[in-house]
Design a protein around this motif. Sequence first.
Motif, PDB file in Angstrom:
ATOM      1  N   LEU A  11       0.805  86.238 138.663  1.00 29.60           N
ATOM      2  CA  LEU A  11       1.205  87.652 138.663  1.00 29.60           C
ATOM      3  C   LEU A  11       1.973  87.991 139.934  1.00 29.60           C
ATOM      4  N   GLY A  12       1.507  87.463 141.072  1.00 27.68           N
ATOM      5  CA  GLY A  12       2.139  87.778 142.354  1.00 27.68           C
ATOM      6  C   GLY A  12       3.609  87.400 142.363  1.00 27.68           C
ATOM      7  N   CYS A  13       3.939  86.227 141.822  1.00 29.74           N
ATOM      8  CA  CYS A  13       5.347  85.806 141.784  1.00 29.74           C
ATOM      9  C   CYS A  13       6.167  86.723 140.874  1.00 29.74           C
ATOM     10  N   GLY A  14       5.591  87.113 139.750  1.00 34.86           N
ATOM     11  CA  GLY A  14       6.312  88.008 138.829  1.00 34.86           C
ATOM     12  C   GLY A  14       6.624  89.345 139.484  1.00 34.86           C
ATOM     13  N   PHE A  15       5.610  89.947 140.099  1.00 36.61           N
ATOM     14  CA  PHE A  15       5.820  91.235 140.771  1.00 36.61           C
ATOM     15  C   PHE A  15       6.803  91.060 141.936  1.00 36.61           C
ATOM     16  N   GLY A  16       6.594  89.997 142.735  1.00 34.21           N
ATOM     17  CA  GLY A  16       7.450  89.782 143.908  1.00 34.21           C
ATOM     18  C   GLY A  16       8.907  89.592 143.515  1.00 34.21           C
ATOM     19  N   TYR A  17       9.128  88.784 142.488  1.00 32.14           N
ATOM     20  CA  TYR A  17      10.497  88.509 142.036  1.00 32.14           C
ATOM     21  C   TYR A  17      11.192  89.809 141.594  1.00 32.14           C
ATOM     22  N   LEU A  18      10.515  90.592 140.742  1.00 30.45           N
ATOM     23  CA  LEU A  18      11.163  91.805 140.207  1.00 30.45           C
ATOM     24  C   LEU A  18      11.375  92.857 141.299  1.00 30.45           C
ATOM     25  N   LEU A  19      10.427  92.952 142.238  1.00 26.08           N
ATOM     26  CA  LEU A  19      10.593  93.925 143.327  1.00 26.08           C
ATOM     27  C   LEU A  19      11.748  93.519 144.242  1.00 26.08           C
ATOM     28  N   GLN A  20      11.888  92.229 144.502  1.00 23.60           N
ATOM     29  CA  GLN A  20      13.006  91.759 145.328  1.00 23.60           C
ATOM     30  C   GLN A  20      14.333  91.978 144.609  1.00 23.60           C
ATOM     31  N   LYS A  21      14.346  91.696 143.311  1.00 20.44           N
ATOM     32  CA  LYS A  21      15.577  91.851 142.521  1.00 20.44           C
ATOM     33  C   LYS A  21      16.076  93.294 142.578  1.00 20.44           C
ATOM     34  N   ASN A  22      15.125  94.222 142.727  1.00 14.92           N
ATOM     35  CA  ASN A  22      15.517  95.644 142.782  1.00 14.92           C
ATOM     36  C   ASN A  22      15.828  96.105 144.200  1.00 14.92           C
ATOM     37  N   GLY A  23      15.956  95.168 145.132  1.00 15.44           N
ATOM     38  CA  GLY A  23      16.448  95.540 146.462  1.00 15.44           C
ATOM     39  C   GLY A  23      15.400  95.688 147.543  1.00 15.44           C
ATOM     40  N   ASN A  24      14.135  95.420 147.232  1.00 18.53           N
ATOM     41  CA  ASN A  24      13.103  95.509 148.266  1.00 18.53           C
ATOM     42  C   ASN A  24      13.048  94.205 149.072  1.00 18.53           C
ATOM     43  N   ALA A  25      12.608  94.316 150.325  1.00 15.34           N
ATOM     44  CA  ALA A  25      12.442  93.117 151.169  1.00 15.34           C
ATOM     45  C   ALA A  25      11.045  92.569 150.908  1.00 15.34           C
ATOM     46  N   VAL A  26      10.975  91.477 150.151  1.00 16.93           N
ATOM     47  CA  VAL A  26       9.674  90.972 149.692  1.00 16.93           C
ATOM     48  C   VAL A  26       9.292  89.671 150.413  1.00 16.93           C
ATOM     49  N   THR A  27       8.043  89.615 150.864  1.00 16.67           N
ATOM     50  CA  THR A  27       7.495  88.391 151.453  1.00 16.67           C
ATOM     51  C   THR A  27       6.301  87.951 150.617  1.00 16.67           C
ATOM     52  N   LEU A  28       6.327  86.702 150.177  1.00 16.72           N
ATOM     53  CA  LEU A  28       5.175  86.149 149.449  1.00 16.72           C
ATOM     54  C   LEU A  28       4.240  85.493 150.460  1.00 16.72           C
ATOM     55  N   MET A  29       2.934  85.735 150.318  1.00 13.80           N
ATOM     56  CA  MET A  29       1.960  85.069 151.184  1.00 13.80           C
ATOM     57  C   MET A  29       0.997  84.276 150.300  1.00 13.80           C
ATOM     58  N   ASP A  30       0.724  83.054 150.700  1.00 14.20           N
ATOM     59  CA  ASP A  30      -0.162  82.210 149.885  1.00 14.20           C
ATOM     60  C   ASP A  30      -0.695  81.053 150.716  1.00 14.20           C
ATOM     61  N   TYR A  31      -1.624  80.286 150.119  1.00 10.34           N
ATOM     62  CA  TYR A  31      -2.189  79.128 150.821  1.00 10.34           C
ATOM     63  C   TYR A  31      -1.954  77.811 150.082  1.00 10.34           C
ATOM     64  N   TRP A  32      -1.420  77.879 148.877  1.00 13.46           N
ATOM     65  CA  TRP A  32      -1.267  76.671 148.068  1.00 13.46           C
ATOM     66  C   TRP A  32      -0.049  75.899 148.581  1.00 13.46           C
ATOM     67  N   GLU A  33      -0.318  74.780 149.276  1.00 15.02           N
ATOM     68  CA  GLU A  33       0.743  74.035 149.986  1.00 15.02           C
ATOM     69  C   GLU A  33       1.905  73.627 149.057  1.00 15.02           C
TER      70      GLU A  33
END
Length: 307
Positions: A11-33
């Motif tokens: 879900l995080g990638c889906g939300f992050g991708y669409l929010l970035q596509k609409n012009g927001n500065a998006v940073t993904l944070m995660d621990y999965w190497e």
Amino acid sequence: MKVAIAGSGALGCGFGYLLQKNGNAVTLMDYWEDHIQSIRENGLTISINGEVDNAKMTIGKPEEIEDKFDVIFVFTKSMGLRSMMEAIKHTIKEDTQIVCLLNGLGHAQTLSEYVSQKNIIMGTTVWTAGIDAPGVTHFMGQGPVELQNADPSQEEAARKVEALLSEAGLNGVYSEDVHFTIWRKACVNGTMNALCALLDGTIKEVFESSQIDFLLNHIVSEFAQLARTEGVELDVEETIVYLKALALKVGSHYPSMHQDLANRRLTEIDFLNGTVARESEAKGLEAPYCQMITQLIHAKEDVLGIS
Ligand code: NAD
């Protein structure tokens, strides 16, 4: 807007991708190497309702991120929320809004251990998502994302997040009673997810069982009994009608708890039926069906060697 996604799985990638596509500065944070490395090297490959794109995205472990954000969406699994909040403390400013759309119960309480009520927006989403490989995800549906400010004085902040989501195509909807929405979603997960995981069936197969009315009636009654102690009225009959109608729509699927077990991952049972069993007991109420379902799911995790 400066937006972070704390827990950048399906879900995080889906939300992050669409929010970035609409012009927001998006940073993904995660621990999965492997996931972090794949997105850094190849970008995020994402299928949105079947349309595939690849996007360069900023991703890192929380400790590596120095920015502070206007809005942070938490998208861990339920059991990862507390440690993620601990890890992202330094990225939160006085007016950062923390948006929580996780399945399960009790998350507002966890968040309030880290931020003021004024910073918390609670909600649910019916978008669905999955991970096909590290750095490769899919995102499906049309929403909505229902949300509401935890502190009654903060409606304007929640309305801003509603607009942020809607402008990005995520279908934000301001809820006048998010507690009800969360409890009803918990009933969906506490029946469909738990039963399909235990019975190893699709939603359709499980809802066609001769035992379904008996099981739904007992499980939903236990959820409703506890919800009432928190001021939320769940009508048992109406909820069962709602669940059966939903089952007809999404019947061919295996819910996420079934997939978690298949992928040898811990389930969120302790935040669904497990919470109902535990909290009911603490309040002198009985919830034997939720108790038994929780124990059976944990036994299944043990049988599969998941820890
Ligand atoms: P997810 O499992 O995809 O991601 C959660 C975390 O687990 C992320 O940090 C991710 O990087 C990590 N992760 C995932 N696979 C991993 C692996 N193989 N190895 C190591 N780490 C891994 O979770 P999600 O599906 O995005 O769900 C987040 C929350 O939203 C949950 O509470 C879920 O119940 C809820 N939710 C999910 C959906 C959905 O369709 N996925 C829909 C509604 C609500």
